[in-house]
Design an enzyme around this catalytic site. Sequence first.
Site, PDB file in Angstrom:
ATOM      1  N   GLY A  35       0.783  -1.222   0.000  1.00 36.93           N
ATOM      2  CA  GLY A  35       0.000   0.000   0.000  1.00 36.93           C
ATOM      3  C   GLY A  35       0.818   1.278   0.000  1.00 36.93           C
TER       4      GLY A  35
ATOM      5  CG  HIS B  74     -14.205  13.516 -19.333  1.00 39.92           C
ATOM      6  ND1 HIS B  74     -13.553  14.687 -19.633  1.00 39.92           N
ATOM      7  CD2 HIS B  74     -15.321  13.867 -18.646  1.00 39.92           C
ATOM      8  CE1 HIS B  74     -14.233  15.709 -19.163  1.00 39.92           C
ATOM      9  NE2 HIS B  74     -15.316  15.248 -18.553  1.00 39.92           N
TER      10      HIS B  74
ATOM     11  CG  HIS C  82      -3.962   4.078  -2.744  1.00 38.65           C
ATOM     12  ND1 HIS C  82      -3.774   3.537  -1.495  1.00 38.65           N
ATOM     13  CD2 HIS C  82      -5.168   3.613  -3.167  1.00 38.65           C
ATOM     14  CE1 HIS C  82      -4.819   2.782  -1.183  1.00 38.65           C
ATOM     15  NE2 HIS C  82      -5.682   2.820  -2.187  1.00 38.65           N
TER      16      HIS C  82
ATOM     17  CB  ILE D 254     -11.624   6.175   2.111  1.00 37.33           C
ATOM     18  CG1 ILE D 254     -10.615   5.025   2.071  1.00 37.33           C
ATOM     19  CG2 ILE D 254     -13.048   5.618   2.125  1.00 37.33           C
ATOM     20  CD1 ILE D 254     -10.638   4.156   3.306  1.00 37.33           C
TER      21      ILE D 254
END
Length: 207
Positions: free
Chosen positions: A65, A132, A141, A162
């Site tokens: 991660g 797009h 990440h 998140i």
Amino acid sequence: MLVIGAGGHAKVVIDVARAAGWNPTAILDPVGPGHMCSDVPVVGGDDEAGAVYAGGIRHAVVAIGLNKLRARIGERLLEIGFTCPTILHPSSIISPYARIGEGTVVMPGAIINAWANVGRFVILNTGAIIEHDCRIGDGAHIAPRSVMGGNVKVGAQALFGIGSVARPETTIGQGAIVGAGSVVVSAIEEFVTVMGAPATQRKGRMD
């Protein structure tokens, strides 16, 4: 396929790799031999990738991660001779006009729309939406359930937390951290931490 890493993220990457048709058979991790991740054995430490390659395994995925470490190990694997394929979960939705670099893992339910360009060794996590013309730098990440409007630019090794949202046309600098649930409405500098709605800087540069 060789997997680098034996933590929680590796468990998910193993699942995604299998769903995409790959067969993870060995793991390298500092915990060393005698451990398992899911049902895949750890066969050695990170420094044994050359020996694994010599033993006949030619494909690898970095299941770590930490962005900087993942990118660095990925480049080392390529230097050894491994192929680091792009791994796409079958439930992801990807425009035929999108471009995705080697070593990137796209998790279940992620969406990448037309003319988006995703770099190498990126994590596009569960349910992330890349609209797009976005540009995602190497080693970044994009965390679960985050959303990027059109033409957002994310620098190398940045973390977009998140459930965060970025307004179209915004830029997130290299190595920046956007905290969970943030709303990015203006440019974010390199190597800073921001959070909130709107996202504001909470920590100074970390380079």
